[in-house]
Design a protein around this motif. Sequence first.
Motif, short mmCIF file in Angstrom:
data_model
loop_
_atom_site.label_atom_id
_atom_site.label_comp_id
_atom_site.label_asym_id
_atom_site.label_seq_id
_atom_site.Cartn_x
_atom_site.Cartn_y
_atom_site.Cartn_z
N LEU A 13 1.46 -7.12 10.55
CA LEU A 13 0.99 -8.39 9.99
C LEU A 13 2.11 -9.42 9.98
O LEU A 13 3.30 -9.07 10.01
CB LEU A 13 0.48 -8.18 8.56
CG LEU A 13 -0.68 -7.20 8.37
CD1 LEU A 13 -1.03 -7.14 6.88
CD2 LEU A 13 -1.89 -7.61 9.18
N GLU A 67 0.71 -12.83 5.78
CA GLU A 67 -0.34 -11.82 5.58
C GLU A 67 0.19 -10.65 4.74
O GLU A 67 -0.51 -10.14 3.87
CB GLU A 67 -0.85 -11.33 6.94
CG GLU A 67 -1.66 -12.37 7.70
CD GLU A 67 -1.95 -11.94 9.13
OE1 GLU A 67 -2.95 -12.41 9.70
OE2 GLU A 67 -1.16 -11.13 9.69
N ILE A 106 -9.11 -10.92 2.09
CA ILE A 106 -8.49 -10.36 3.30
C ILE A 106 -9.06 -8.98 3.60
O ILE A 106 -8.39 -8.15 4.23
CB ILE A 106 -6.96 -10.30 3.17
CG1 ILE A 106 -6.55 -9.51 1.91
CG2 ILE A 106 -6.33 -11.69 3.16
CD1 ILE A 106 -5.04 -9.25 1.82
#
Length: 260
Positions: free
Chosen positions: A139, A143, A128
């Motif tokens: 996010l 995430e 990521i």
Amino acid sequence: MGLIVENLTFGYRCFPVLKGVDFSVEKGNLVCMLGKNGAGKSTLFRCILGLLKGYHGKIMADGVDLRTLKEKELARKIAYIPQNHDQAFAFSVLDMVMMGTTSSLQGLKSPGREQRETAFDALKTMRIEAMAERSYAHLSGGEQQLVLIARAIAQQAGILIMDEPCANLDYGNQARVMEELKRLAGEGYLIVQSTHSPDQAFLYADQAAVLSDGVIKAFGKPEEVLTESLLETMYGITVRLFDAGDTGRKLCMPDRVKGE
């Protein structure tokens, strides 16, 4: 080496919670800890993390009794990953992950280039790194969970403790997080997570542990120890287990009464 818990007992005032918990597991394993609400999973984790001091018994990581370690030394052995982490400030993803490097700092020294590189390497481990400059607060839940795992990796601990990491995630993000945890275990991490989903244990775990009545009732390969009778006793409902195609894994579902 990994994690060993021997005859662990703990209670709140006169109420016993853990009554002699025993298990051991090597690094390179993903362990799913199951148990009904109030079984003591969070209490067990808090003992392992050093947040509860008044326990009896022994907890060892990599052959070292955790009682003998100072806070920063313990942080280099074991990292904790919460369900979520609300932030009042607009930290970037990279800044959030750098918070995991504080155990490597001396005194009040601030993170520098070395810690920044460690944090970015952790983002790359979680695949990521493209999120590095994004705001953590913006996010999605899935995430954010991956960022919190990266923060634990930046802590450079080999054992990751997770309390229901998928509890607030949608189905797709649950699968993504579990796939990443399975991959990390394959890379040598020891991951112990609590869950209320037998299917997570069946599909992803190397080992399953069942905590009930203050002790470990079962520990081993999920398909061997998570039987219908054990799950029914634990959750108080009738369940059926099915083979998941040709995967060698099983799936669990409630056995609904005909006509309902």
